[in-house]
Scaffold this motif. Structure first.
Motif, PDB file in Angstrom:
ATOM      1  N   GLN A 110       0.892  -1.330  -0.171  1.00 33.19           N
ATOM      2  CA  GLN A 110      -0.049  -0.301  -0.082  1.00 33.19           C
ATOM      3  C   GLN A 110       0.962   1.543   0.111  1.00 33.19           C
ATOM      4  O   GLN A 110       0.544   2.175  -0.276  1.00 33.19           O
ATOM      5  CB  GLN A 110      -0.908  -0.319   1.331  1.00 33.19           C
ATOM      6  N   ARG A 111       2.081   0.789   0.612  1.00 33.38           N
ATOM      7  CA  ARG A 111       2.626   2.999   0.717  1.00 33.38           C
ATOM      8  C   ARG A 111       4.267   2.452   0.018  1.00 33.38           C
ATOM      9  O   ARG A 111       4.942   2.703  -0.083  1.00 33.38           O
ATOM     10  CB  ARG A 111       3.099   2.117   2.322  1.00 33.38           C
ATOM     11  N   GLN A 112       3.791   1.121  -1.244  1.00 38.16           N
ATOM     12  CA  GLN A 112       5.251   1.000  -1.525  1.00 38.16           C
ATOM     13  C   GLN A 112       6.385   2.038  -2.275  1.00 38.16           C
ATOM     14  O   GLN A 112       7.192   2.353  -2.564  1.00 38.16           O
ATOM     15  CB  GLN A 112       4.986   0.248  -2.922  1.00 38.16           C
ATOM     16  N   ASP A 113       5.625   3.215  -2.325  1.00 38.69           N
ATOM     17  CA  ASP A 113       6.007   4.440  -3.407  1.00 38.69           C
ATOM     18  C   ASP A 113       6.523   5.273  -1.873  1.00 38.69           C
ATOM     19  O   ASP A 113       7.170   6.218  -2.480  1.00 38.69           O
ATOM     20  CB  ASP A 113       4.642   5.142  -4.029  1.00 38.69           C
ATOM     21  N   GLN A 114       6.315   4.623  -1.017  1.00 37.48           N
ATOM     22  CA  GLN A 114       6.686   5.695  -0.616  1.00 37.48           C
ATOM     23  C   GLN A 114       8.224   4.645   0.481  1.00 37.48           C
ATOM     24  O   GLN A 114       8.565   5.312   1.484  1.00 37.48           O
ATOM     25  CB  GLN A 114       6.222   6.174   1.310  1.00 37.48           C
ATOM     26  N   ILE A 115       8.533   3.076   0.389  1.00 37.80           N
ATOM     27  CA  ILE A 115       9.537   2.773   1.143  1.00 37.80           C
ATOM     28  C   ILE A 115      10.351   1.849   0.126  1.00 37.80           C
ATOM     29  O   ILE A 115      10.417   1.826  -1.134  1.00 37.80           O
ATOM     30  CB  ILE A 115       8.623   1.319   1.177  1.00 37.80           C
ATOM     31  N   LYS A 116      11.501   2.822  -0.344  1.00 36.03           N
ATOM     32  CA  LYS A 116      13.289   2.558  -0.814  1.00 36.03           C
ATOM     33  C   LYS A 116      12.923   0.788  -0.979  1.00 36.03           C
ATOM     34  O   LYS A 116      13.385   0.697  -2.356  1.00 36.03           O
ATOM     35  CB  LYS A 116      14.056   3.406  -0.746  1.00 36.03           C
ATOM     36  N   SER A 117      13.182   0.294  -0.118  1.00 27.41           N
ATOM     37  CA  SER A 117      13.818  -1.147  -0.369  1.00 27.41           C
ATOM     38  C   SER A 117      12.379  -2.052   0.856  1.00 27.41           C
ATOM     39  O   SER A 117      12.946  -2.110   2.021  1.00 27.41           O
ATOM     40  CB  SER A 117      15.074  -1.517   0.308  1.00 27.41           C
ATOM     41  N   PRO A 118      11.419  -2.158  -0.271  1.00 20.56           N
ATOM     42  CA  PRO A 118      10.773  -3.559   0.533  1.00 20.56           C
ATOM     43  C   PRO A 118      11.186  -4.730   1.255  1.00 20.56           C
ATOM     44  O   PRO A 118      10.871  -4.606   2.737  1.00 20.56           O
ATOM     45  CB  PRO A 118       9.417  -3.974  -0.098  1.00 20.56           C
ATOM     46  N   GLY A 119      11.966  -5.219   1.218  1.00 19.08           N
ATOM     47  CA  GLY A 119      13.415  -5.985   1.362  1.00 19.08           C
ATOM     48  C   GLY A 119      13.109  -5.924   2.381  1.00 19.08           C
ATOM     49  O   GLY A 119      13.046  -6.690   3.537  1.00 19.08           O
ATOM     50  N   GLY A 120      14.083  -4.932   2.650  1.00 21.37           N
ATOM     51  CA  GLY A 120      15.012  -4.328   4.328  1.00 21.37           C
ATOM     52  C   GLY A 120      14.074  -4.167   4.728  1.00 21.37           C
ATOM     53  O   GLY A 120      14.126  -4.021   6.262  1.00 21.37           O
TER      54      GLY A 120
END
Length: 442
Positions: free
Chosen positions: A361-371
């Motif tokens: 939902q916030r992928q545009d605000q999170i630089k590295s979802p994996g980390g």
């Protein structure tokens, strides 16, 4: 034999052009032709559907062939048999008279036998003084000789088609397996590339695959998948060559170390992921005061509505549907399988799926979802993480955006229902502070 051969059926049965065509074909058999009747029958069974013959009709044909004493059929021999209906029923596994008549008509329509009816419709033969048959009325099996080559060619073509279909299915299975595992390898080994878009391309191709498809459709889809496979393979091979795998042992050891999750966390942290697992006493007490009740699916879907986009049906009705959607979202975000497995082990499958939905939902605000997921997993292992503040913060943000834009009253009612849920569950001040912290992180 009789000088005049009957060409029309007895009684109310009408003569058709198909019958005449079968009679014409029967006359084309070379006089020196020789066929094995059971071998021709085996070919007919292979192409039964193409000929339009029923399985019961073939049982009757098998019985008719058994009434002829010779195994080898010749082009210039008399091939008429005259069994009664009762004899045919006994050799055709006891089918009813009506069924027998219906499937005998099917054999005639398919051109496998020809009716040679007597003046009164009875089947019989007249023999001369030497015991030779002079006149016979019944079923003419001469199409077995005349069309033997046709049946053989059809059977071979059908076998070739079945073989080609089996091979293309094998190619499809292997190609799909290779692509999925290569995408996982690319994510796991941190190979540069937009793996989410690659997965979406794969899903777009596979979505066109019907439940039952002709070979030509499968060939087209397999060709596209093999092209995608080639592109992915080139990327992976180029990456392997660029890392100089023939270097000394220390270089190899350093490369392997950089592929491990711990090192990946460091690299992902350097990309700008904010470390939230501070482990302070305030946060620990906050987690202890979080509601113990599981989040309702309706609230999760209100907060993480983007997850519905990846579902082919466009609907999520149960937790099983939501977990399946999370499995699709994971590679789109570029989250490695190992990070996903660690999250499920630390949080539980359902909470890990909710976390994936919130990150998406916030992928545009999170630089590295994996980390970011690994960071939350570490907090979950230390019992310092809950999905409640994450979801509630998303719901509150949606409520604020709805009120600001003056959107439909239905969404406002949903958000207000969530607020009533918060009040009913007596959420602590510490939890509200954490929800506010999520708002500030965006």
């Amino acid at each position: 034999m009789q000088t005049h051969i009957s060409t029309t059926p007895f009684g109310r049965r009408s003569l058709t052009l198909g019958m005449i065509s079968s009679q014409v074909t029967a006359k084309t058999a070379p006089a020196d032709a020789t066929v094995h009747k059971w071998q021709v029958f085996a070919d007919i069974k292979e192409v039964r559907i193409a000929l339009g013959a029923t399985d019961r009709a073939l049982a009757i044909l098998n019985a008719l062939l058994s009434f002829h004493p010779e195994t080898a059929f010749y082009g210039d021999s008399a091939l008429i048999v005259w069994p009664s209906n009762e004899q045919l029923i006994n050799r055709a596994n006891g089918m009813s008279p009506a069924t027998l008549r219906r499937h005998l008509a099917n054999l005639v329509d398919c051109g496998l036998v020809i009716r040679r009816d007597s003046p009164n419709g009875k089947r019989f033969a007249r023999k001369g003084q030497g015991g030779e048959v002079e006149e016979a009325y019944g079923f003419d099996l001469s199409p077995i000789v005349a069309r033997a080559a046709e049946f053989k060619d059809l059977a071979e073509a059908l076998k070739a088609e079945k073989k080609a279909y089996r091979r293309v299915k094998e190619r499809l299975t292997i190609c799909r397996r290779d692509i999925i595992k290569m995408i996982d390898a690319g994510i796991e080994e941190s190979v540069p590339g937009n793996w989410g878009r690659v997965l979406q391309s794969y899903q777009t191709i596979v979505a066109r695959l019907p439940r039952t498809a002709p070979r030509q459709v499968l060939e087209t889809i397999v060709a596209e998948l093999e092209d995608l496979w080639s592109q992915i393979r080139d990327v992976l091979e180029s990456f392997v060559k660029s890392t100089n795998m023939s270097a000394n042992e220390s270089q190899s050891e350093r490369h392997i170390q950089n592929s491990k999750p711990d090192s990946k966390i460091d690299s992902e942290s350097r990309l700008g992921i904010k470390e939230e697992a501070s482990g302070s006493a305030g946060e620990a007490s906050n987690v202890q005061s979080l509601p113990r009740r599981e989040l309702p699916l309706s609230i999760v879907l209100d907060a993480c509505s983007n997850v519905v986009w990846v579902v082919k049906s466009g609907e999520i009705r149960t937790w099983r549907d939501y977990l399946a959607a999370a499995e699709l979202v994971r590679p789109v975000l570029g989250i490695s399988p190992s990070a996903w497995d660690d999250a499920k082990a630390a949080m539980g499958e359902r909470e890990a799926a909710i976390t994936i939905g919130a990150i998406y939902q916030r992928q545009d605000q999170i630089k590295s979802p994996g980390g970011y997921l690994r960071s939350l997993t570490d907090r979950a292992k230390a019992a310092k993480f809950s999905v409640w503040p994450m979801v509630m913060a998303l719901v509150r943000a949606k409520l604020d955006a709805t009120k600001a834009s003056g959107a439909a009253e239905e969404t406002v009612a949903t958000a207000e229902r969530v607020m009533r849920t918060e009040k009913r569950l007596e959420i602590s001040d510490a939890l509200r502070q954490t929800m506010g912290k999520w708002d500030r992180d965006k």
